[in-house]
Design a protein around this motif. Structure first.
Motif, PDB file in Angstrom:
ATOM      1  N   TRP A  90       3.230  -1.282  37.336  1.00  0.00           N
ATOM      2  CA  TRP A  90       3.377   0.161  37.341  1.00  0.00           C
ATOM      3  C   TRP A  90       4.175   0.591  38.558  1.00  0.00           C
ATOM      4  O   TRP A  90       4.397  -0.191  39.468  1.00  0.00           O
ATOM      5  CB  TRP A  90       2.031   0.863  37.283  1.00  0.00           C
ATOM      6  N   TYR A  91       4.640   1.841  38.524  1.00  0.00           N
ATOM      7  CA  TYR A  91       5.386   2.372  39.661  1.00  0.00           C
ATOM      8  C   TYR A  91       4.872   3.748  40.037  1.00  0.00           C
ATOM      9  O   TYR A  91       4.248   4.449  39.232  1.00  0.00           O
ATOM     10  CB  TYR A  91       6.895   2.413  39.386  1.00  0.00           C
ATOM     11  N   VAL A  92       5.149   4.115  41.295  1.00  0.00           N
ATOM     12  CA  VAL A  92       4.782   5.422  41.834  1.00  0.00           C
ATOM     13  C   VAL A  92       6.019   5.977  42.533  1.00  0.00           C
ATOM     14  O   VAL A  92       6.651   5.277  43.322  1.00  0.00           O
ATOM     15  CB  VAL A  92       3.604   5.298  42.824  1.00  0.00           C
ATOM     16  N   VAL A  93       6.363   7.239  42.224  1.00  0.00           N
ATOM     17  CA  VAL A  93       7.508   7.900  42.852  1.00  0.00           C
ATOM     18  C   VAL A  93       6.979   8.937  43.839  1.00  0.00           C
ATOM     19  O   VAL A  93       6.170   9.797  43.466  1.00  0.00           O
ATOM     20  CB  VAL A  93       8.398   8.592  41.796  1.00  0.00           C
ATOM     21  N   SER A 105      12.573  -3.018  34.232  1.00  0.00           N
ATOM     22  CA  SER A 105      13.394  -1.908  34.695  1.00  0.00           C
ATOM     23  C   SER A 105      12.879  -0.601  34.117  1.00  0.00           C
ATOM     24  O   SER A 105      12.156  -0.587  33.122  1.00  0.00           O
ATOM     25  CB  SER A 105      14.856  -2.119  34.312  1.00  0.00           C
ATOM     26  N   PHE A 106      13.272   0.493  34.772  1.00  0.00           N
ATOM     27  CA  PHE A 106      12.956   1.832  34.296  1.00  0.00           C
ATOM     28  C   PHE A 106      13.923   2.802  34.963  1.00  0.00           C
ATOM     29  O   PHE A 106      14.586   2.463  35.935  1.00  0.00           O
ATOM     30  CB  PHE A 106      11.504   2.224  34.581  1.00  0.00           C
ATOM     31  N   SER A 107      14.013   4.021  34.412  1.00  0.00           N
ATOM     32  CA  SER A 107      14.859   5.070  34.982  1.00  0.00           C
ATOM     33  C   SER A 107      14.014   6.297  35.256  1.00  0.00           C
ATOM     34  O   SER A 107      13.093   6.608  34.505  1.00  0.00           O
ATOM     35  CB  SER A 107      15.981   5.443  34.015  1.00  0.00           C
ATOM     36  N   VAL A 108      14.344   6.991  36.349  1.00  0.00           N
ATOM     37  CA  VAL A 108      13.687   8.251  36.682  1.00  0.00           C
ATOM     38  C   VAL A 108      14.755   9.256  37.082  1.00  0.00           C
ATOM     39  O   VAL A 108      15.798   8.887  37.620  1.00  0.00           O
ATOM     40  CB  VAL A 108      12.652   8.088  37.824  1.00  0.00           C
ATOM     41  N   SER A 109      14.502  10.520  36.788  1.00  0.00           N
ATOM     42  CA  SER A 109      15.402  11.603  37.196  1.00  0.00           C
ATOM     43  C   SER A 109      14.767  12.326  38.376  1.00  0.00           C
ATOM     44  O   SER A 109      13.628  12.782  38.285  1.00  0.00           O
ATOM     45  CB  SER A 109      15.619  12.577  36.036  1.00  0.00           C
ATOM     46  N   THR A 114      15.433  12.805  49.858  1.00  0.00           N
ATOM     47  CA  THR A 114      14.966  11.448  50.164  1.00  0.00           C
ATOM     48  C   THR A 114      13.747  11.139  49.308  1.00  0.00           C
ATOM     49  O   THR A 114      12.852  11.978  49.170  1.00  0.00           O
ATOM     50  CB  THR A 114      14.622  11.331  51.661  1.00  0.00           C
ATOM     51  N   HIS A 115      13.730   9.944  48.734  1.00  0.00           N
ATOM     52  CA  HIS A 115      12.652   9.550  47.817  1.00  0.00           C
ATOM     53  C   HIS A 115      12.206   8.123  48.107  1.00  0.00           C
ATOM     54  O   HIS A 115      12.929   7.344  48.733  1.00  0.00           O
ATOM     55  CB  HIS A 115      13.136   9.631  46.364  1.00  0.00           C
ATOM     56  N   SER A 116      11.004   7.815  47.604  1.00  0.00           N
ATOM     57  CA  SER A 116      10.516   6.429  47.673  1.00  0.00           C
ATOM     58  C   SER A 116       9.922   6.051  46.325  1.00  0.00           C
ATOM     59  O   SER A 116       9.363   6.891  45.620  1.00  0.00           O
ATOM     60  CB  SER A 116       9.466   6.262  48.775  1.00  0.00           C
ATOM     61  N   ILE A 117      10.098   4.785  45.988  1.00  0.00           N
ATOM     62  CA  ILE A 117       9.501   4.226  44.773  1.00  0.00           C
ATOM     63  C   ILE A 117       8.787   2.948  45.164  1.00  0.00           C
ATOM     64  O   ILE A 117       9.331   2.117  45.884  1.00  0.00           O
ATOM     65  CB  ILE A 117      10.571   3.939  43.699  1.00  0.00           C
ATOM     66  N   ALA A 134      13.195   3.039  49.688  1.00  0.00           N
ATOM     67  CA  ALA A 134      13.435   4.445  50.006  1.00  0.00           C
ATOM     68  C   ALA A 134      14.937   4.660  49.906  1.00  0.00           C
ATOM     69  O   ALA A 134      15.725   3.784  50.260  1.00  0.00           O
ATOM     70  CB  ALA A 134      12.927   4.768  51.405  1.00  0.00           C
ATOM     71  N   PHE A 135      15.341   5.819  49.405  1.00  0.00           N
ATOM     72  CA  PHE A 135      16.766   6.091  49.195  1.00  0.00           C
ATOM     73  C   PHE A 135      16.974   7.596  49.216  1.00  0.00           C
ATOM     74  O   PHE A 135      16.035   8.383  49.157  1.00  0.00           O
ATOM     75  CB  PHE A 135      17.242   5.492  47.867  1.00  0.00           C
TER      76      PHE A 135
END
Length: 186
Positions: A90-93, A105-109, A114-117, A134-135
């Motif tokens: 699983w992932y957390v944004v 893989s997955f895509s998020v909008s 600045t964000h972290s996954i 982080a990006f």
């Protein structure tokens, strides 16, 4: 004849099995067959399959890279998550709610900023391993405002001043060039 118990691990050689014996095996999927006989020479057997997993899952986000500057709010995340007894991934944004993901893989909008996954993987033994990136998302071009030259006619020996401002939500670097030469940078 005497009563004897023996076993074969993964189709290998027969080994006698004394009472209260431990068998050491490497990580992986295994099959063991236990045999027993009685004084009349009758033999019976039982087969069991099992998996030994002494390591936690391994997770690695391969894209985007940590510290990346992205020009699109659609972020394609690629990762690997491996384990002998892998359960869920699983992932957390940005510290939000977890989302289960199948595949790698997955895509998020996401909005500008600045964000972290964080991608997590657990195994059937309850061990959890994360990896994070982080990006920054910045799809807007920088804005340059120039003043001081509108309708200006310069002759040799005249002095003219150029006023300029640079604005950007996520400034990085700039270079001011005059006739191809850098006269100011930062």
């Amino acid at each position: 004849l005497t009563e004897v118990i023996w076993y074969k691990l993964d189709g290998g050689a027969a080994n006698l099995l004394p009472a209260n014996t431990s068998i050491t095996v490497a990580d992986g999927t295994h099959s063991i067959i236990f045999y027993a006989n009685d004084t009349a020479g009758d033999i019976s057997s039982v087969t069991r399959a099992f998996t030994v997993d002494t390591n936690a899952p391994v997770v690695a986000i391969t894209s985007p890279s940590d510290g990346a500057n992205l020009s699109s709010g659609t972020v394609n995340v690629a990762f690997t998550a491996t384990d002998l007894t892998k359960d869920d991934t699983w992932y957390v944004v940005d510290g939000g709610a977890p989302t289960i993901v199948t595949g790698n893989s997955f895509s998020v909008s996401l909005a500008d900023g600045t964000h972290s996954i964080v991608v997590y993987c657990n195994d059937s033994l309850g061990r959890i391993t994360p990896d994070s990136v982080a990006f920054t998302i910045d799809p807007t071009d920088p804005y340059i405002a120039v003043s001081g030259f509108a309708g200006l006619s310069i002759q040799q020996g005249d002095v003219a001043y150029l006023n300029w401002t640079l604005s950007d939500a996520h400034p990085s670097t700039y270079a001011l060039r005059l006739n191809g030469q850098i006269v100011q940078s930062g």
